[in-house]
Enzyme design. Structure first.
Site, short mmCIF file in Angstrom:
data_model
loop_
_atom_site.label_atom_id
_atom_site.label_comp_id
_atom_site.label_asym_id
_atom_site.label_seq_id
_atom_site.Cartn_x
_atom_site.Cartn_y
_atom_site.Cartn_z
N GLY A 147 0.84 -1.20 0.00
CA GLY A 147 0.00 0.00 0.00
C GLY A 147 0.87 1.24 0.00
O GLY A 147 2.06 1.18 -0.36
N ILE B 92 -6.86 -2.97 1.41
CA ILE B 92 -8.33 -2.98 1.52
C ILE B 92 -8.88 -1.55 1.56
O ILE B 92 -10.06 -1.33 1.37
CB ILE B 92 -8.84 -3.76 2.76
CG1 ILE B 92 -8.42 -3.06 4.06
CG2 ILE B 92 -8.39 -5.20 2.74
CD1 ILE B 92 -9.25 -3.50 5.26
N ASP B 93 -7.99 -0.58 1.81
CA ASP B 93 -8.45 0.81 1.93
C ASP B 93 -8.73 1.45 0.57
O ASP B 93 -9.41 2.46 0.50
CB ASP B 93 -7.41 1.66 2.66
CG ASP B 93 -7.02 1.09 4.01
OD1 ASP B 93 -7.84 0.35 4.59
OD2 ASP B 93 -5.90 1.37 4.48
N GLY C 219 -10.37 1.40 6.77
CA GLY C 219 -10.17 2.28 5.61
C GLY C 219 -9.22 3.43 5.87
O GLY C 219 -8.97 4.24 4.99
N ARG C 220 -8.75 3.53 7.11
CA ARG C 220 -7.88 4.65 7.52
C ARG C 220 -8.51 6.00 7.17
O ARG C 220 -9.66 6.22 7.52
CB ARG C 220 -6.50 4.50 6.88
CG ARG C 220 -5.66 3.44 7.53
CD ARG C 220 -4.20 3.63 7.28
NE ARG C 220 -3.92 4.05 5.91
CZ ARG C 220 -2.79 4.59 5.51
NH1 ARG C 220 -1.84 4.80 6.41
NH2 ARG C 220 -2.60 4.94 4.28
N HIS D 5 -10.22 -6.70 11.84
CA HIS D 5 -9.35 -7.44 10.91
C HIS D 5 -10.06 -8.55 10.14
O HIS D 5 -9.45 -9.14 9.24
CB HIS D 5 -8.14 -7.97 11.67
CG HIS D 5 -7.24 -6.87 12.12
ND1 HIS D 5 -7.50 -6.15 13.26
CD2 HIS D 5 -6.15 -6.31 11.55
CE1 HIS D 5 -6.56 -5.21 13.39
NE2 HIS D 5 -5.75 -5.29 12.37
O1 F6P Z 1 -4.30 -0.29 5.78
C1 F6P Z 1 -5.01 -1.45 6.07
C2 F6P Z 1 -5.59 -1.38 7.46
O2 F6P Z 1 -6.35 -2.55 7.68
C3 F6P Z 1 -6.43 -0.14 7.75
O3 F6P Z 1 -7.71 -0.19 7.18
C4 F6P Z 1 -6.41 -0.12 9.25
O4 F6P Z 1 -6.59 1.19 9.73
C5 F6P Z 1 -5.02 -0.61 9.57
O5 F6P Z 1 -4.56 -1.33 8.43
C6 F6P Z 1 -4.95 -1.51 10.78
O6 F6P Z 1 -3.63 -1.79 11.08
P1 F6P Z 1 -3.18 -2.92 12.12
O7 F6P Z 1 -3.24 -4.23 11.39
O8 F6P Z 1 -1.80 -2.54 12.50
O9 F6P Z 1 -4.14 -2.87 13.26
#
Ligand code: F6P
Length: 385
Positions: A139, A163-164, A207-208, A309
């Site tokens: 990404g 996925i974002d 989705g950040r 997740h």
């Molecule tokens: O960038 C993918 C993502 O799943 C985002 O949608 C989410 O904010 C982030 O990664 C979560 O990260 P982590 O796996 O470190 O909790």
């Protein structure tokens, strides 16, 4: 993996692996490396498979997998990938190479937790692997690091995944469609229980800082209120809609909220800080806040489901398998041609390439003129403003 050699330096020394790879080099074969960086998603294995099969079947190349994204490049952990290794993995979620959304050669913690720039070491490891090119599937974080490594002489090509769906130069990324299916199915299931219990169901999706997953799953799942990072919401408007629905006999509401959404004049809700990550902020928690606010302001019962997740797991959709395969084949071809510093992208159904520099300029957010917003509004969805 059948036929794969051990990937850990505990069971097979880096030197032994270099000797094995050196033998192939002596036979005059070219060698291509693959790594998967950032958060995982469905379709990564399909991408690795496409690159490896194209390289082996069409160009008689050696393929090397780097373990755990850029961490493997820093720690010199890699494994040879054979044709057998990538047989039967098309439909598997995750990445058999492992991934890391923290590893960054330009900011790597030493044993005392102090951050160091170890990019020279990563470049040395890349050279020692004897790679003719490296394909980085990732990404925006991964592609930003890849761009910095490119400037240090690493010959590489990028493949977009997340996925974002927040990469600017491509219409879509590997993983988005699969996550959208998971999220939509969850909304469908929550719909029926919302109806039975006359409740407000708040569904928090990932989705950040981009609202694509919330917007598309909100539309696909028939969300009544869709809250995006790009459109700060007015809680009074949200409550008005919920109450109006209730009074008109629709005694339930579906609220799809992106983890990066925030109230007007409010802040995003941060779930945790991951200190050793390039982007330490992990969003999450807006769903709970919203459900509490709705319950307090309307007197209606609200429940929250944080999909988390789950959205990154499971098998890739047919669309993602095909996209990953198309991207992988093209990335391999660019590598063979020596056309480095590029990212493969999807534009209006066609696979194209763009400069890596351009691809990492900014992320892709939902524009207020996005046609899908109008479509959602036309069928009665609201955006909290
Ligand atoms: O960038 C993918 C993502 O799943 C985002 O949608 C989410 O904010 C982030 O990664 C979560 O990260 P982590 O796996 O470190 O909790």
């Amino acid at each position: 993996m059948q036929g794969s050699r051990p990937c850990s330096t505990r069971s097979s020394s880096a030197q032994a692996k270099r000797v094995a790879l050196g033998c192939a080099r002596a036979r005059g074969k070219k060698r291509i490396g693959i790594l998967t960086g950032g958060g995982d998603c469905p379709g990564l294995n399909a991408g690795i498979r496409a690159i490896a099969k194209t390289a082996i079947l069409n160009y008689d190349m050696e393929v090397v997998g780097i373990k755990d994204g850029f961490l493997g490049l820093i720690e010199n952990r890699f494994l040879p990938i054979s044709y057998e290794d990538v047989s039967g993995i098309l439909a598997l979620g995750g990445t058999f190479l492992g991934a890391s959304n923290k590893a960054n050669p330009f900011r790597h913690p030493d044993p005392k937790g102090r951050f160091r720039d170890v990019s020279d070491m990563a470049v040395e490891n890349y050279k020692a692997m004897g790679l003719d090119g490296l394909i980085c599937i990732g990404g925006d974080g991964t592609l930003n690091i890849a761009y910095r490594l490119l400037k240090k002489g690493v010959r590489l090509v990028g493949v977009p995944k997340t996925i974002d769906n927040d990469l600017k130069q491509t219409d879509t990324t590997i993983g988005f469609d699969s996550a959208l299916i998971t999220t939509t199915q969850a909304i469908d299931k929550l719909h029926t229980t919302a109806q039975s219990h006359h409740r407000v169901m708040v569904i928090e999706v990932m989705g950040r800082y981009a609202g694509w997953l919330a917007l598309y799953s909100g539309l696909a799942g028939g969300g009544d209120i869709i809250l995006l990072p790009e459109i700060p919401y007015d809680i009074k408007k949200v409550c008005e809609v919920v109450l109006k629905r209730n009074q008109s006999g629709k005694r339930f509401s579906i609220v799809v909220v992106s983890e990066g959404a925030r109230p007007k004049a409010g802040k995003v809700v941060v779930r945790k800080m991951v200190k050793d990550s390039t982007d330490p902020v992990r969003l999450g928690g807006i769903g709970n806040k919203l459900a509490n606010d709705i319950e307090n302001m309307t007197g209606l019962e609200a429940r929250v489901t944080v999909l988390g997740h789950l959205q990154r797991g499971g098998e890739p959709s047919p669309f993602d398998r095909i996209l990953a395969t198309r991207f992988g084949v093209e990335a391999c071809k660019l590598t063979v041609k020596g056309d480095f510093g590029k990212v493969v992208v999807l534009k209006a159904g066609q696979i194209r390439k763009v400069d890596l520099e351009k691809a990492v300029e900014d992320i892709k957010r939902v524009s207020l003129n996005e046609p899908v917003i109008d479509v959602a509004r036309a069928v009665g969805a609201t955006f909290g403003i």
